[in-house]
Design a protein around this motif. Sequence first.
Motif, PDB file in Angstrom:
ATOM      1  N   GLU A   1      -5.352 -12.406 -15.607  1.00 24.33           N
ATOM      2  CA  GLU A   1      -4.317 -13.438 -15.600  1.00 24.33           C
ATOM      3  C   GLU A   1      -4.488 -14.438 -16.732  1.00 24.33           C
ATOM      4  O   GLU A   1      -3.689 -15.362 -16.859  1.00 24.33           O
ATOM      5  CB  GLU A   1      -4.318 -14.155 -14.252  1.00 24.33           C
ATOM      6  N   GLY A   2      -5.544 -14.282 -17.543  1.00 19.31           N
ATOM      7  CA  GLY A   2      -5.751 -15.180 -18.672  1.00 19.31           C
ATOM      8  C   GLY A   2      -5.488 -14.478 -19.995  1.00 19.31           C
ATOM      9  O   GLY A   2      -5.274 -13.266 -20.053  1.00 19.31           O
ATOM     10  N   ASP A   3      -5.515 -15.246 -21.070  1.00 14.40           N
ATOM     11  CA  ASP A   3      -5.310 -14.679 -22.397  1.00 14.40           C
ATOM     12  C   ASP A   3      -6.536 -13.875 -22.823  1.00 14.40           C
ATOM     13  O   ASP A   3      -7.659 -14.168 -22.430  1.00 14.40           O
ATOM     14  CB  ASP A   3      -5.052 -15.785 -23.421  1.00 14.40           C
ATOM     15  N   CYS A   4      -6.298 -12.853 -23.638  1.00 15.27           N
ATOM     16  CA  CYS A   4      -7.380 -12.026 -24.165  1.00 15.27           C
ATOM     17  C   CYS A   4      -7.154 -11.834 -25.657  1.00 15.27           C
ATOM     18  O   CYS A   4      -6.129 -11.283 -26.069  1.00 15.27           O
ATOM     19  CB  CYS A   4      -7.427 -10.669 -23.450  1.00 15.27           C
ATOM     20  N   GLN A   5      -8.116 -12.274 -26.446  1.00 14.41           N
ATOM     21  CA  GLN A   5      -8.037 -12.145 -27.903  1.00 14.41           C
ATOM     22  C   GLN A   5      -9.116 -11.228 -28.444  1.00 14.41           C
ATOM     23  O   GLN A   5      -9.376 -11.224 -29.634  1.00 14.41           O
ATOM     24  CB  GLN A   5      -8.163 -13.538 -28.547  1.00 14.41           C
ATOM     25  N   HIS A   6      -9.759 -10.444 -27.574  1.00 14.91           N
ATOM     26  CA  HIS A   6     -10.860  -9.595 -28.018  1.00 14.91           C
ATOM     27  C   HIS A   6     -10.337  -8.516 -28.962  1.00 14.91           C
ATOM     28  O   HIS A   6      -9.401  -7.774 -28.624  1.00 14.91           O
ATOM     29  CB  HIS A   6     -11.529  -8.938 -26.812  1.00 14.91           C
ATOM     30  N   PRO A   7     -10.903  -8.385 -30.163  1.00 13.32           N
ATOM     31  CA  PRO A   7     -10.351  -7.460 -31.162  1.00 13.32           C
ATOM     32  C   PRO A   7     -10.470  -5.983 -30.785  1.00 13.32           C
ATOM     33  O   PRO A   7      -9.728  -5.158 -31.326  1.00 13.32           O
ATOM     34  CB  PRO A   7     -11.185  -7.763 -32.414  1.00 13.32           C
TER      35      PRO A   7
ATOM     36  N   ALA B   1     -14.023 -23.164 -15.140  1.00  8.46           N
ATOM     37  CA  ALA B   1     -13.822 -22.786 -16.538  1.00  8.46           C
ATOM     38  C   ALA B   1     -14.114 -21.301 -16.705  1.00  8.46           C
ATOM     39  O   ALA B   1     -15.031 -20.766 -16.087  1.00  8.46           O
ATOM     40  CB  ALA B   1     -14.743 -23.600 -17.444  1.00  8.46           C
ATOM     41  N   GLY B   2     -13.309 -20.623 -17.537  1.00 14.03           N
ATOM     42  CA  GLY B   2     -13.457 -19.184 -17.725  1.00 14.03           C
ATOM     43  C   GLY B   2     -12.441 -18.389 -16.940  1.00 14.03           C
ATOM     44  O   GLY B   2     -12.240 -17.199 -17.197  1.00 14.03           O
ATOM     45  N   SER B   3     -11.789 -19.041 -15.988  1.00 11.07           N
ATOM     46  CA  SER B   3     -10.752 -18.360 -15.219  1.00 11.07           C
ATOM     47  C   SER B   3      -9.410 -18.483 -15.940  1.00 11.07           C
ATOM     48  O   SER B   3      -9.156 -19.456 -16.660  1.00 11.07           O
ATOM     49  CB  SER B   3     -10.639 -18.963 -13.810  1.00 11.07           C
ATOM     50  N   GLY B   4      -8.526 -17.510 -15.728  1.00  9.48           N
ATOM     51  CA  GLY B   4      -7.200 -17.567 -16.326  1.00  9.48           C
ATOM     52  C   GLY B   4      -6.387 -18.719 -15.780  1.00  9.48           C
ATOM     53  O   GLY B   4      -5.605 -19.353 -16.497  1.00  9.48           O
ATOM     54  N   THR B   5      -6.558 -19.010 -14.480  1.00 11.03           N
ATOM     55  CA  THR B   5      -5.833 -20.120 -13.861  1.00 11.03           C
ATOM     56  C   THR B   5      -6.217 -21.443 -14.510  1.00 11.03           C
ATOM     57  O   THR B   5      -5.354 -22.263 -14.840  1.00 11.03           O
ATOM     58  CB  THR B   5      -6.126 -20.162 -12.350  1.00 11.03           C
ATOM     59  N   ARG B   6      -7.511 -21.647 -14.730  1.00  6.96           N
ATOM     60  CA  ARG B   6      -7.957 -22.895 -15.363  1.00  6.96           C
ATOM     61  C   ARG B   6      -7.461 -22.974 -16.803  1.00  6.96           C
ATOM     62  O   ARG B   6      -7.106 -24.059 -17.299  1.00  6.96           O
ATOM     63  CB  ARG B   6      -9.486 -22.969 -15.305  1.00  6.96           C
ATOM     64  N   GLN B   7      -7.426 -21.855 -17.477  1.00  3.96           N
ATOM     65  CA  GLN B   7      -6.944 -21.812 -18.856  1.00  3.96           C
ATOM     66  C   GLN B   7      -5.500 -22.301 -18.939  1.00  3.96           C
ATOM     67  O   GLN B   7      -5.151 -23.131 -19.792  1.00  3.96           O
ATOM     68  CB  GLN B   7      -7.057 -20.367 -19.366  1.00  3.96           C
ATOM     69  N   THR B   8      -4.641 -21.791 -18.040  1.00  5.21           N
ATOM     70  CA  THR B   8      -3.237 -22.200 -18.026  1.00  5.21           C
ATOM     71  C   THR B   8      -3.100 -23.660 -17.610  1.00  5.21           C
ATOM     72  O   THR B   8      -2.299 -24.416 -18.179  1.00  5.21           O
ATOM     73  CB  THR B   8      -2.432 -21.302 -17.071  1.00  5.21           C
ATOM     74  N   PHE B   9      -3.865 -24.077 -16.603  1.00  2.54           N
ATOM     75  CA  PHE B   9      -3.839 -25.459 -16.120  1.00  2.54           C
ATOM     76  C   PHE B   9      -4.219 -26.434 -17.231  1.00  2.54           C
ATOM     77  O   PHE B   9      -3.524 -27.434 -17.464  1.00  2.54           O
ATOM     78  CB  PHE B   9      -4.803 -25.580 -14.937  1.00  2.54           C
ATOM     79  N   ASP B  10      -5.312 -26.152 -17.932  1.00  2.00           N
ATOM     80  CA  ASP B  10      -5.769 -27.036 -19.002  1.00  2.00           C
ATOM     81  C   ASP B  10      -4.746 -27.128 -20.130  1.00  2.00           C
ATOM     82  O   ASP B  10      -4.529 -28.204 -20.701  1.00  2.00           O
ATOM     83  CB  ASP B  10      -7.105 -26.550 -19.556  1.00  2.00           C
ATOM     84  N   ALA B  11      -4.118 -25.995 -20.464  1.00  2.00           N
ATOM     85  CA  ALA B  11      -3.126 -25.999 -21.543  1.00  2.00           C
ATOM     86  C   ALA B  11      -1.897 -26.813 -21.153  1.00  2.00           C
ATOM     87  O   ALA B  11      -1.354 -27.572 -21.962  1.00  2.00           O
ATOM     88  CB  ALA B  11      -2.724 -24.569 -21.886  1.00  2.00           C
ATOM     89  N   ALA B  12      -1.441 -26.670 -19.903  1.00  2.16           N
ATOM     90  CA  ALA B  12      -0.239 -27.376 -19.457  1.00  2.16           C
ATOM     91  C   ALA B  12      -0.462 -28.885 -19.372  1.00  2.16           C
ATOM     92  O   ALA B  12       0.440 -29.680 -19.664  1.00  2.16           O
ATOM     93  CB  ALA B  12       0.206 -26.835 -18.100  1.00  2.16           C
TER      94      ALA B  12
END
Length: 310
Positions: free
Chosen positions: A147-153, A196-207
């Motif tokens: 549910e979070g972003d993934c930028q792994h090449p 921290a590290g969860s997709g939910t927290r990632q979206t919450f922090d960005a918003a």
Amino acid sequence: MRYTLRQLEVFVAVGRYQSASRAAEELGLSQSATSTALAELEKQFDVRLFDRFGKRLQLNELGHQLLPRAIELLDRAAEVEHALNGEAGLAHLHIGATVTIGNYLASLLVGEYLQCHPGSQIKLGVHNTATVIQQVAHFEIDFGLVEGDCQHPELEVENWVADELVIFAAPEHPLARAGKATLAELARVPWIVREAGSGTRQTFDAALRHIGSKLDIRLELEQTEAIKRAVESGLGVGCISRLALRDAFQRGSLVPIAVDGLDLSRQFHFVVHKQKFRTPGMQAFLQLCRDVAANVAVSDEIVLGRHAAA
């Protein structure tokens, strides 16, 4: 052939865990048998597949090149054994899912999949986004539902279905009685949030990035159910996926809080290593995921149960 499937199994297990002892535990072998099998494989071809750092084994360049090919060969060998045994399933799948997906979608999807392919075996692990991405990158699991972003090449990411977080509180909370809040009001209440590290927290922090430093975060929890219980008990307000709150909102035990101009939308994704051989089982499970989300706008509209009978 100058190598055996057992030697490849040992190589793959050691490559995944970077430890002969952990590989031995996974394979049900003694540590000496595991180390011997790996040493014989390297000796037969006069190569080194790992760099040694004490008890830690790290894949070298040749080992990295060989790992996905060895995994593919073992996957194909498992298919052959399955067919020779007359088994109807699509062999073994090891899936990783993030907490929201794992608790509210993946387990139900596994149930539908096993109804369609009753001879199959599935291992489902539930972790946060960072952990699932790491497991896919190291070939520890076949693929991830995140549910979070993934930028792994080295990973291929495919959009699956839209999702939306929602801010919520217990019915007696002042913001719940109002049914809405401003950003200034959000900065004045205690919060219970994901780690921290969860997709939910990632979206919450960005918003909430514009007021993030002002938020009174009282408690960080790894499980959405624990956050719901804490909010229900009046410890503060929370923000998790609407999918996880569907039943609580219907019961009225928790209440959504609207915030004008706050974007809490996100995407659920499939994550697969670019070099991973996609077995028929992987393809069938991923297609099931696509099918259940084909005609819905957001994740909490998914209804499971009809596809197994179709």
